[in-house]
Scaffold this motif. Structure first.
Motif, PDB file in Angstrom:
ATOM      1  N   TYR A   1      23.080  18.356 141.329  1.00  0.00           N
ATOM      2  CA  TYR A   1      22.466  17.581 142.416  1.00  0.00           C
ATOM      3  C   TYR A   1      23.450  17.394 143.567  1.00  0.00           C
ATOM      4  O   TYR A   1      23.110  17.622 144.741  1.00  0.00           O
ATOM      5  CB  TYR A   1      22.013  16.230 141.866  1.00  0.00           C
TER       6      TYR A   1
ATOM      7  N   SER B   1      26.093  19.129 144.229  1.00  0.00           N
ATOM      8  CA  SER B   1      26.394  20.427 144.835  1.00  0.00           C
ATOM      9  C   SER B   1      25.334  20.793 145.873  1.00  0.00           C
ATOM     10  O   SER B   1      25.652  21.339 146.936  1.00  0.00           O
ATOM     11  CB  SER B   1      26.454  21.518 143.758  1.00  0.00           C
ATOM     12  N   ALA B   2      24.078  20.496 145.566  1.00  0.00           N
ATOM     13  CA  ALA B   2      22.996  20.764 146.522  1.00  0.00           C
ATOM     14  C   ALA B   2      23.184  19.949 147.792  1.00  0.00           C
ATOM     15  O   ALA B   2      22.981  20.452 148.912  1.00  0.00           O
ATOM     16  CB  ALA B   2      21.642  20.446 145.891  1.00  0.00           C
TER      17      ALA B   2
ATOM     18  N   SER C   1      23.927  21.723 151.509  1.00  0.00           N
ATOM     19  CA  SER C   1      22.989  21.598 152.627  1.00  0.00           C
ATOM     20  C   SER C   1      23.530  20.756 153.770  1.00  0.00           C
ATOM     21  O   SER C   1      23.191  21.003 154.931  1.00  0.00           O
ATOM     22  CB  SER C   1      21.671  20.980 152.131  1.00  0.00           C
TER      23      SER C   1
END
Length: 271
Positions: free
Chosen positions: A172, A174-175, A179
């Motif tokens: 999570y 890392s996302a 972004s």
């Protein structure tokens, strides 16, 4: 777990996230027991805004039913150990706001009876004056009864609660980094290229920000993959090849990044 009224909140940490969250909770009607921070100046500034007291960590844990830990990740485990050695048994709640760590970092407090959770706001906080954004997602990792308490709190400050399993926390985060943080990195490298064209850094950034903003708005409006534009999306491979030739000749380190982006974009082209 249920409270007859909204739980009294304590804030341990008076930085960017702690300040934004505490002010939003006060505005939403949550009683604030006090503020604690390693920086006396920061604690005093926030306490004045909240019209509450500056407390020691031990006093904060005694007077509040729900404690938010908004401190650096590396300080969470030592703090939990330190507090667990001195605090009495309790049935209160302790939630940290780390994006990458799970609630297990607070296990010493859990062994003393505290309910533990992680509750992370998916938003950038650039300064202490940045208010808590509305309609942002909060990833909550907690047992079901505790999740309900935190989800109600998140909704009260205008957020969107989402459950998060402990084993998925690092993915999570890392996302979020990919972004948000690396979008800034890509913009910085684009500024480098425009500077090679003779523009100043501020001129380049001024030109790129509207482009970035419009793409984010397209993403919100159209979704994936429809928001993707540019030469790859329209099959203009000759242009892509000319980009690579120019980058190889003038900015080889950015050429490597560009090729990685091409590879990462391929799945979008197949949907």
């Amino acid at each position: 777990m249920a409270f007859s009224a909204r739980p009294t909140v304590g804030m341990l940490g008076a930085g960017k996230v702690g300040t934004a969250l505490a002010l939003a909770l006060k505005q939403a009607g949550y009683p604030i027991a006090g503020v604690s921070s390693r920086s006396p100046t920061s604690a005093q500034m926030l306490a004045q805004q909240l019209e509450c007291s500056v407390l020691t960590p031990a006093a904060l844990f005694t007077q509040a039913q729900l404690i938010f830990l908004t401190i650096p990740d590396d300080q969470l485990a030592p703090l939990a150990q330190e507090l667990a050695a001195t605090l009495p048994q309790s049935t209160g709640i302790v939630a940290h706001c780390s994006g990458a760590l799970t609630s297990s970092v607070l296990q010493p407090l859990q062994l003393r009876g505290w309910q533990v959770a992680s509750c992370h706001p998916l938003a950038p906080f650039a300064s202490r004056t940045t208010p808590l954004p509305q309609a942002i997602t909060w990833a909550i990792e907690a047992e079901p009864a505790l999740y309900a308490v935190l989800a109600e709190l998140v909704q009260a400050v205008g957020g969107i609660p989402r459950p998060m399993q402990a084993e998925h926390k690092v993915l999570y985060h890392s996302a979020a980094v990919l972004s948000a943080n690396y979008a800034i990195t890509l913009a910085a490298r684009a500024v480098d290229l425009l500077q090679l064209c003779g523009w100043s850094g501020p001129e380049a950034l001024q030109a790129l920000v509207p482009l970035l903003r419009d793409n984010v708005e397209n993403l919100a409006r159209l979704g994936l993959p429809q928001a993707l534009t540019g030469p790859l999306a329209r099959g203009d491979y000759g242009t892509v090849e000319r980009h690579l030739q120019a980058l190889d000749a003038n900015a080889p380190e950015i050429a490597r990044l560009y090729r990685a982006c091409i590879e990462a974009t391929q799945p979008l082209l197949r949907t």
